[in-house]
Design a protein around this motif. Structure first.
Motif, PDB file in Angstrom:
ATOM      1  N   SER A   1      -2.764  -0.409   9.379  1.00  0.00           N
ATOM      2  CA  SER A   1      -3.676  -0.816   8.307  1.00  0.00           C
ATOM      3  C   SER A   1      -2.913  -0.946   7.004  1.00  0.00           C
ATOM      4  N   PHE A   2      -2.108   0.068   6.688  1.00  0.00           N
ATOM      5  CA  PHE A   2      -1.367   0.047   5.435  1.00  0.00           C
ATOM      6  C   PHE A   2      -0.242  -0.991   5.464  1.00  0.00           C
ATOM      7  N   ILE A   3       0.421  -1.135   6.608  1.00  0.00           N
ATOM      8  CA  ILE A   3       1.473  -2.146   6.713  1.00  0.00           C
ATOM      9  C   ILE A   3       0.878  -3.540   6.518  1.00  0.00           C
ATOM     10  N   SER A   4      -0.283  -3.797   7.123  1.00  0.00           N
ATOM     11  CA  SER A   4      -0.873  -5.135   7.023  1.00  0.00           C
ATOM     12  C   SER A   4      -1.271  -5.473   5.591  1.00  0.00           C
ATOM     13  N   ILE A   5      -1.522  -4.469   4.763  1.00  0.00           N
ATOM     14  CA  ILE A   5      -1.854  -4.731   3.363  1.00  0.00           C
ATOM     15  C   ILE A   5      -0.608  -5.105   2.572  1.00  0.00           C
ATOM     16  N   TRP A   6       0.473  -4.350   2.753  1.00  0.00           N
ATOM     17  CA  TRP A   6       1.634  -4.466   1.867  1.00  0.00           C
ATOM     18  C   TRP A   6       2.749  -5.349   2.393  1.00  0.00           C
ATOM     19  N   VAL A   7       2.826  -5.569   3.693  1.00  0.00           N
ATOM     20  CA  VAL A   7       3.909  -6.378   4.253  1.00  0.00           C
ATOM     21  C   VAL A   7       3.307  -7.666   4.796  1.00  0.00           C
ATOM     22  N   SER A   8       3.695  -8.759   4.228  1.00  0.00           N
ATOM     23  CA  SER A   8       3.079 -10.038   4.584  1.00  0.00           C
ATOM     24  C   SER A   8       3.903 -10.874   5.553  1.00  0.00           C
ATOM     25  N   THR A   9       4.912 -10.296   6.154  1.00  0.00           N
ATOM     26  CA  THR A   9       5.721 -11.073   7.089  1.00  0.00           C
ATOM     27  C   THR A   9       4.965 -11.256   8.399  1.00  0.00           C
ATOM     28  N   ALA A  10       5.269 -12.335   9.066  1.00  0.00           N
ATOM     29  CA  ALA A  10       4.569 -12.675  10.305  1.00  0.00           C
ATOM     30  C   ALA A  10       4.744 -11.601  11.376  1.00  0.00           C
TER      31      ALA A  10
END
Length: 170
Positions: free
Chosen positions: A118-127
């Motif tokens: 959840s937190f990674i998907s917010i802050w890291v926008s790489t595919a």
């Protein structure tokens, strides 16, 4: 029965905390983005504000999950969904209610993957990270499979890590 208890928890948490969080997020973002973004610097500010508000929303949601799963299990022997359908979480070694530590370990193992992604998907926008976020959606089915294939106790990884098991209330 455990799946039904988790569905009840999800519905209750969605209404009790999810809707208020969504409303706060909507109002905050509306306030923070009152003037429409006219240039790239303003667009970047709007996106950063969205990430901050999303992070706060997730933190609030996981605090509610923690309270439901840890506090209720430690003090009542079951979270709200399990209480409503007559299931109990017990210490697998003693048969007593789990300790606060056991309830915390159980919850952290259960929600660790969804929380991280959840937190990674917010802050890291790489595919690649966006693709890996699918793990947060398949984590619960993976845990259910581990429960189904572990008779006679039917313990999931979260139960095994915390040395707990779920039984029907007597």
């Amino acid at each position: 029965m455990r799946v039904l208890a988790r569905v009840i928890d999800a519905v209750l948490l969605s209404f009790l905390i999810g809707l208020p969080i969504a409303l706060v997020k909507f109002l905050l973002l509306g306030f923070l983005t009152h003037n429409s973004a006219a240039n790239s610097a303003e667009v970047a500010t709007v996106l950063l504000n969205d990430k901050i508000v999303s992070t706060v929303s997730y933190v609030m949601f996981y605090i509610a999950v923690f309270l439901n799963d840890v506090v209720f299990v430690a003090f009542k022997g079951a979270n709200i969904g399990k209480l409503l359908i007559g299931l109990r979480v017990i210490n697998a070694e003693t048969g007593d209610k789990p300790t606060f530590g056991q309830a915390a370990v159980r919850t952290l193992v259960y929600f660790s993957v969804p929380m991280v992604f959840s937190f990674i998907s917010i802050w890291v926008s790489t595919a690649i990270f966006q693709s890996l976020a699918i793990l947060s959606y398949i984590w619960a089915p993976i845990l259910l499979i581990t429960i189904a294939i572990s008779p006679p106790t039917f313990q999931g990884w979260h139960d095994k890590a915390a040395r707990t098991t779920v039984i029907k209330k007597l």
